[in-house]
Design a protein around this motif. Structure first.
Motif, mmCIF file in Angstrom:
data_model
loop_
_atom_site.group_PDB
_atom_site.id
_atom_site.type_symbol
_atom_site.label_atom_id
_atom_site.label_comp_id
_atom_site.label_asym_id
_atom_site.label_seq_id
_atom_site.Cartn_x
_atom_site.Cartn_y
_atom_site.Cartn_z
ATOM 1 N N LEU A 1 0.816 -1.207 0.000
ATOM 2 C CA LEU A 1 0.000 0.000 0.000
ATOM 3 C C LEU A 1 0.855 1.264 0.000
ATOM 4 O O LEU A 1 0.487 2.264 -0.606
ATOM 5 C CB LEU A 1 -0.936 0.002 1.209
ATOM 6 C CG LEU A 1 -2.078 -1.016 1.158
ATOM 7 C CD1 LEU A 1 -2.858 -0.992 2.466
ATOM 8 C CD2 LEU A 1 -2.989 -0.742 -0.021
ATOM 9 N N VAL A 2 1.986 1.224 0.685
ATOM 10 C CA VAL A 2 2.852 2.405 0.743
ATOM 11 C C VAL A 2 3.566 2.633 -0.586
ATOM 12 O O VAL A 2 3.691 3.757 -1.044
ATOM 13 C CB VAL A 2 3.864 2.264 1.897
ATOM 14 C CG1 VAL A 2 4.945 3.322 1.831
ATOM 15 C CG2 VAL A 2 3.144 2.341 3.228
ATOM 16 N N THR A 3 4.014 1.555 -1.212
ATOM 17 C CA THR A 3 4.827 1.715 -2.419
ATOM 18 C C THR A 3 4.016 1.720 -3.701
ATOM 19 O O THR A 3 4.506 2.131 -4.739
ATOM 20 C CB THR A 3 5.866 0.578 -2.521
ATOM 21 O OG1 THR A 3 5.172 -0.664 -2.549
ATOM 22 C CG2 THR A 3 6.825 0.624 -1.359
ATOM 23 N N GLY A 4 2.782 1.276 -3.684
ATOM 24 C CA GLY A 4 2.015 1.118 -4.917
ATOM 25 C C GLY A 4 2.227 -0.289 -5.438
ATOM 26 O O GLY A 4 3.193 -0.969 -5.078
ATOM 27 N N ILE A 5 1.335 -0.758 -6.296
ATOM 28 C CA ILE A 5 1.409 -2.152 -6.718
ATOM 29 C C ILE A 5 1.957 -2.235 -8.141
ATOM 30 O O ILE A 5 1.257 -1.977 -9.113
ATOM 31 C CB ILE A 5 0.034 -2.830 -6.620
ATOM 32 C CG1 ILE A 5 -0.455 -2.767 -5.183
ATOM 33 C CG2 ILE A 5 0.089 -4.255 -7.104
ATOM 34 C CD1 ILE A 5 -1.854 -3.288 -4.976
ATOM 35 N N THR A 6 3.255 -2.539 -8.265
ATOM 36 C CA THR A 6 3.900 -2.875 -9.536
ATOM 37 C C THR A 6 4.725 -4.133 -9.293
ATOM 38 O O THR A 6 4.866 -4.575 -8.152
ATOM 39 C CB THR A 6 4.820 -1.746 -10.047
ATOM 40 O OG1 THR A 6 5.885 -1.566 -9.127
ATOM 41 C CG2 THR A 6 4.054 -0.442 -10.228
ATOM 42 N N MET A 7 5.262 -4.696 -10.349
ATOM 43 C CA MET A 7 6.037 -5.930 -10.186
ATOM 44 C C MET A 7 7.288 -5.684 -9.344
ATOM 45 O O MET A 7 7.662 -6.514 -8.504
ATOM 46 C CB MET A 7 6.410 -6.475 -11.570
ATOM 47 C CG MET A 7 6.788 -7.912 -11.549
ATOM 48 S SD MET A 7 5.391 -8.872 -10.948
ATOM 49 C CE MET A 7 5.970 -10.480 -11.236
ATOM 50 N N MET A 8 7.930 -4.545 -9.538
ATOM 51 C CA MET A 8 9.141 -4.240 -8.772
ATOM 52 C C MET A 8 8.814 -4.062 -7.287
ATOM 53 O O MET A 8 9.551 -4.525 -6.418
ATOM 54 C CB MET A 8 9.796 -2.981 -9.332
ATOM 55 C CG MET A 8 11.175 -2.761 -8.828
ATOM 56 S SD MET A 8 12.226 -4.110 -9.373
ATOM 57 C CE MET A 8 13.696 -3.716 -8.506
ATOM 58 N N THR A 9 7.694 -3.405 -6.989
ATOM 59 C CA THR A 9 7.355 -3.206 -5.583
ATOM 60 C C THR A 9 6.860 -4.496 -4.934
ATOM 61 O O THR A 9 6.994 -4.651 -3.722
ATOM 62 C CB THR A 9 6.291 -2.108 -5.423
ATOM 63 O OG1 THR A 9 5.143 -2.447 -6.200
ATOM 64 C CG2 THR A 9 6.826 -0.766 -5.868
ATOM 65 N N VAL A 10 6.299 -5.408 -5.717
ATOM 66 C CA VAL A 10 5.935 -6.715 -5.161
ATOM 67 C C VAL A 10 7.197 -7.453 -4.727
ATOM 68 O O VAL A 10 7.243 -8.039 -3.637
ATOM 69 C CB VAL A 10 5.122 -7.544 -6.179
ATOM 70 C CG1 VAL A 10 4.987 -8.986 -5.722
ATOM 71 C CG2 VAL A 10 3.758 -6.931 -6.403
#
Length: 69
Positions: free
Chosen positions: A15-24
């Motif tokens: 939730l803090v970083t946003g949902i992209t493949m890198m942040t996953v």
């Protein structure tokens, strides 16, 4: 309990970083690090009574058994 902490940390990181493949991947790495540290703390608490017994044994040996020679 650790599973709940793992899920909460993982969701909060997403939730803090946003949902992209890198942040996953970043969230999975961060959650793995947190769980590793929590596991190490759990192991220390689990063996704490034995560490106290060993410390008392060493103290007893140094002050009573070895000093009498």
């Amino acid at each position: 309990m650790f599973e709940l902490i793992f899920i909460l940390v993982f969701i909060a990181t997403l939730l803090v970083t946003g949902i992209t493949m890198m942040t996953v991947f970043a969230a999975a790495g961060f959650a793995l690090a947190v769980m590793f540290l929590m596991g190490m703390v759990g192991v220390v608490f689990k063996i704490l009574p034995w560490l106290i017994v060993i410390a008392i044994g060493i103290w007893f040996f140094k002050n009573h058994v070895y000093s009498s020679r």
